[in-house]
Structure formats: C-alpha cells, structure tokens
Design a protein around this motif. Structure first.
Motif, mmCIF file in Angstrom:
data_model
loop_
_atom_site.group_PDB
_atom_site.id
_atom_site.type_symbol
_atom_site.label_atom_id
_atom_site.label_comp_id
_atom_site.label_asym_id
_atom_site.label_seq_id
_atom_site.Cartn_x
_atom_site.Cartn_y
_atom_site.Cartn_z
ATOM 1 N N GLU A 89 -3.180 4.685 1.324
ATOM 2 C CA GLU A 89 -3.940 4.288 2.311
ATOM 3 C C GLU A 89 -4.623 5.576 3.290
ATOM 4 N N ARG A 90 -4.139 6.639 2.992
ATOM 5 C CA ARG A 90 -4.700 7.830 3.849
ATOM 6 C C ARG A 90 -6.071 8.246 3.318
ATOM 7 N N GLU A 91 -6.523 7.584 2.019
ATOM 8 C CA GLU A 91 -7.760 8.054 1.566
ATOM 9 C C GLU A 91 -8.495 6.679 1.069
ATOM 10 N N PRO A 92 -8.864 5.862 2.348
ATOM 11 C CA PRO A 92 -9.802 4.527 1.872
ATOM 12 C C PRO A 92 -10.754 4.850 1.169
ATOM 13 N N LEU A 93 -10.916 3.987 0.002
ATOM 14 C CA LEU A 93 -11.895 3.911 -0.989
ATOM 15 C C LEU A 93 -12.496 2.658 -1.245
ATOM 16 N N GLU A 94 -13.839 2.527 -1.270
ATOM 17 C CA GLU A 94 -14.394 1.238 -1.290
ATOM 18 C C GLU A 94 -13.991 0.572 -3.021
ATOM 19 N N GLY A 95 -13.749 -0.404 -3.025
ATOM 20 C CA GLY A 95 -13.516 -1.077 -4.193
ATOM 21 C C GLY A 95 -11.939 -0.830 -4.561
ATOM 22 N N ALA A 96 -11.131 -0.310 -3.719
ATOM 23 C CA ALA A 96 -9.721 -0.133 -3.941
ATOM 24 C C ALA A 96 -8.921 -0.548 -2.831
ATOM 25 N N ASP A 97 -7.690 -1.156 -3.003
ATOM 26 C CA ASP A 97 -6.872 -1.649 -2.336
ATOM 27 C C ASP A 97 -5.935 -0.614 -1.366
ATOM 28 N N PRO A 98 -5.710 -0.164 -0.167
ATOM 29 C CA PRO A 98 -5.056 0.514 0.182
ATOM 30 C C PRO A 98 -3.422 0.244 -0.023
ATOM 31 N N PHE A 99 -2.680 1.197 -0.074
ATOM 32 C CA PHE A 99 -1.276 0.931 0.120
ATOM 33 C C PHE A 99 -0.567 2.125 0.779
ATOM 34 N N VAL A 100 0.597 1.526 1.297
ATOM 35 C CA VAL A 100 1.570 2.709 1.725
ATOM 36 C C VAL A 100 2.351 3.478 0.751
ATOM 37 N N ALA A 101 2.469 4.590 0.945
ATOM 38 C CA ALA A 101 3.321 5.465 -0.169
ATOM 39 C C ALA A 101 4.867 4.915 -0.209
ATOM 40 N N GLY A 102 5.224 4.903 -1.149
ATOM 41 C CA GLY A 102 6.744 4.193 -1.229
ATOM 42 C C GLY A 102 6.558 2.709 -2.010
ATOM 43 N N ARG A 103 5.462 2.421 -2.008
ATOM 44 C CA ARG A 103 5.220 1.124 -2.627
ATOM 45 C C ARG A 103 5.580 1.247 -4.444
ATOM 46 N N GLU A 104 6.173 0.198 -5.048
ATOM 47 C CA GLU A 104 6.481 0.458 -6.325
ATOM 48 C C GLU A 104 5.530 -0.935 -6.967
ATOM 49 N N PHE A 105 4.942 -0.229 -8.268
ATOM 50 C CA PHE A 105 4.388 -1.230 -8.944
ATOM 51 C C PHE A 105 5.120 -1.535 -10.224
ATOM 52 N N ARG A 106 4.701 -2.459 -10.968
ATOM 53 C CA ARG A 106 5.759 -2.809 -11.977
ATOM 54 C C ARG A 106 4.688 -3.349 -13.034
ATOM 55 N N ILE A 107 4.898 -2.824 -14.370
ATOM 56 C CA ILE A 107 3.943 -3.114 -15.525
ATOM 57 C C ILE A 107 4.811 -3.443 -16.598
ATOM 58 N N GLY A 108 5.006 -4.587 -16.866
ATOM 59 C CA GLY A 108 5.994 -4.976 -17.828
ATOM 60 C C GLY A 108 7.437 -4.530 -17.443
ATOM 61 N N SER A 109 7.860 -3.718 -18.397
ATOM 62 C CA SER A 109 9.421 -3.333 -18.010
ATOM 63 C C SER A 109 9.259 -1.825 -17.433
ATOM 64 N N LEU A 110 8.120 -1.424 -17.204
ATOM 65 C CA LEU A 110 7.821 -0.179 -16.663
ATOM 66 C C LEU A 110 8.021 -0.089 -14.908
ATOM 67 N N SER A 111 8.550 0.749 -14.382
ATOM 68 C CA SER A 111 8.505 0.535 -12.694
ATOM 69 C C SER A 111 7.803 2.013 -12.319
ATOM 70 N N ILE A 112 6.970 1.948 -11.516
ATOM 71 C CA ILE A 112 5.827 2.851 -11.054
ATOM 72 C C ILE A 112 6.039 3.250 -9.481
ATOM 73 N N ARG A 113 6.767 4.231 -9.173
ATOM 74 C CA ARG A 113 7.064 4.503 -7.881
ATOM 75 C C ARG A 113 5.988 5.395 -7.339
ATOM 76 N N THR A 114 5.566 5.403 -6.084
ATOM 77 C CA THR A 114 4.515 6.144 -5.478
ATOM 78 C C THR A 114 5.173 7.085 -4.276
ATOM 79 N N LEU A 115 4.755 8.258 -4.493
ATOM 80 C CA LEU A 115 5.444 9.427 -3.771
ATOM 81 C C LEU A 115 4.019 10.099 -2.967
ATOM 82 N N LEU A 116 3.900 10.399 -1.602
ATOM 83 C CA LEU A 116 3.034 10.962 -0.840
ATOM 84 C C LEU A 116 3.019 12.422 -1.334
#
Length: 270
Positions: A162-189
C-alpha cells in the motif's frame, strides 16, 4: 551465470551515501587521502585503503576485500521444483522476475515482471500453469515494465504494498498472506530502498523462498534510497533472521541464501 549486481566500489559508495559521508570527511576519519577514496570508489582495488574505509563505513573488511578480489560468489542453489527465475534486460541493466507454483494444482504466482515477460509467459504455457496473481516487490520501473502485458495475457490480478500505489495493481497491507494451492506466501514490509518494498516468503514447496526485490543482493543490498537505516534494519531483522537455508531471490544478481549473506555480505558481517 548472472553476475553479481555490485562490486566492492558499489558497496563502499552505497555505505558512504547512506551515512552521509563525503569523500573528504571519509578520508579524514579513515586516515587516507580523498584521492584514494575517489579512486577506490571508481573501482581501483587497493586493499590497504579498503581495509581502512571498512570500519568507518560499518562494513566487514574481510568480506569487502574478498568481494574486491573476486573471491566471493554464492554457491549455486540448484534446481528447485516449482520455481523458475527469469533474468531480462531493461535499459542498461538486467532484472530478475520469478515464477512459483504448486506442483499438484498447477496454480502459480509471478513475482515482478522484469523488462520482458515473454519467457515467463512461455513457461506458464509449456507447464500448463494457471497464474493466480502477480505480486510486486516494489514499484520501480525495471520491476514492473511488463506488468500490463502479463496481466492482459494471463488475466491474473496484480498486487502491491500500500505504500507504493501503482495503477493496475491492488494495494495491500504488509502482513497479508496469499495462498497458491498448498503454498503460503507471507508478506513482510522491507522498506528502505523504496517506500514500501515487500519481501514475499513462500513456504510449502521444496525450499523456503524469500523474494526480496532490491532489499538485499548477493554480497550487497539496495541503495537505501529512502532510508539507509531502515534498509539495514529490515534486512537484519526480517530477512537475515530467516532459516540459514532460505533461498533469497533478489531483484538483481544471482540467487543466494541467508547463510551465505550472513557469512559474506559486507553490510552484515562483523
């Protein structure tokens, strides 16, 4: 083989800029001449001068000299199932992007786009992958140059801190976790090089992966353009505290590991 992003002179230059030390002040504290500082920063290897500069710049002298002598290169990580790296040209440099997928579901995530996503698109088609998302480490132009094309040809949404807004991309707050199948993706600022740089920690695959953008390079780090102190702190506290075998996937240069950088990176060794 992808060359190191930085030489010893780049490391010295980044540290001096980050600490606000002009050549004359650096020379005076280190007990060398300003001309010697300038020559080293231009790439002239002089071990005695480098060893005098290192403690003033809070750099590891042995690691800096090894970099200057060409004795440091991270050990090859090897093939990782469900992971591909792409190194593409942008302007006068090369830049990395990555593709990670779940081996069973074939769901995938892309990390940055590099200067050209042609090879990545080919890999997605050849492997029958379903791209679920495009995750941006930071919004500098070399990392998002092919974003519009990658989105258009895959239909995948893009996300950015969210600190680097970019046209064409949805912002998120660091700490959000994404899941891709069985993979977890943590986000660190991991800001400092940029206002809101994000490191993505991918778990559940063959190796623990940290896609670090320009926060950290093999033998170096990003420029700390926004805050040198924050860049150092985030690297130390959030990346280099990960398990030693964690594979670090930087925005430029070769893959490395936490263990390699804790032992050989001049910014982070004693």
């Amino acid at each position: 083989m992808i060359p190191l992003e930085d030489g010893f002179q780049d490391v010295i230059g980044k540290a001096a800029r980050g600490l606000g030390l002009a050549d004359e002040a650096l020379a005076r504290v280190a007990g060398v001449t300003a001309d010697e500082v300038r020559r080293v920063k231009e790439g002239e290897f002089h071990e005695q001068v480098i060893r005098r500069l290192a403690p003033v710049l809070h750099l590891g002298g042995d690691a800096l000299v090894a970099l200057g002598k060409g004795e440091y290169r991270p050990r090859a990580v090897g093939t990782i199932p469900g992971f591909l790296a792409f190194n593409t040209h942008w302007a006068d440099m090369t830049v990395n992007a990555y593709l990670v997928w779940d081996l069973k579901s074939r769901e995938a995530a892309a990390f940055d786009t590099g200067g050209d996503c042609t090879e990545m698109l080919g890999a997605i088609r050849e492997r029958g992958l379903q791209l679920q998302c495009i995750l941006i480490t930071h919004a500098h132009g070399d990392h998002i140059a092919a974003l519009d094309r990658l989105k258009a040809e895959t239909g995948a949404p893009a996300y950015v801190g969210e600190r680097e807004p970019l046209e064409g991309a949805d912002p998120f707050v660091a700490g959000r976790e994404f899941r891709i199948g069985s993979l977890s993706i943590r986000t660190l600022l991991t800001s400092g090089h940029s206002p809101g740089g994000i490191t993505y920690l991918v778990a559940g695959g063959a190796r623990l992966l940290a896609i670090v953008g320009d926060s950290l390079f093999a033998g170096s780090m990003g420029g700390g353009n926004v805050s040198y102190a924050d860049a150092l702190r985030n690297n130390r506290e959030k990346i280099l505290t990960l398990p030693l075998e964690t594979v670090l996937c930087p925005g430029h240069g070769p893959l490395t590991t936490v263990g390699e950088e804790r032992e050989h990176n001049p910014f982070f060794v004693p």
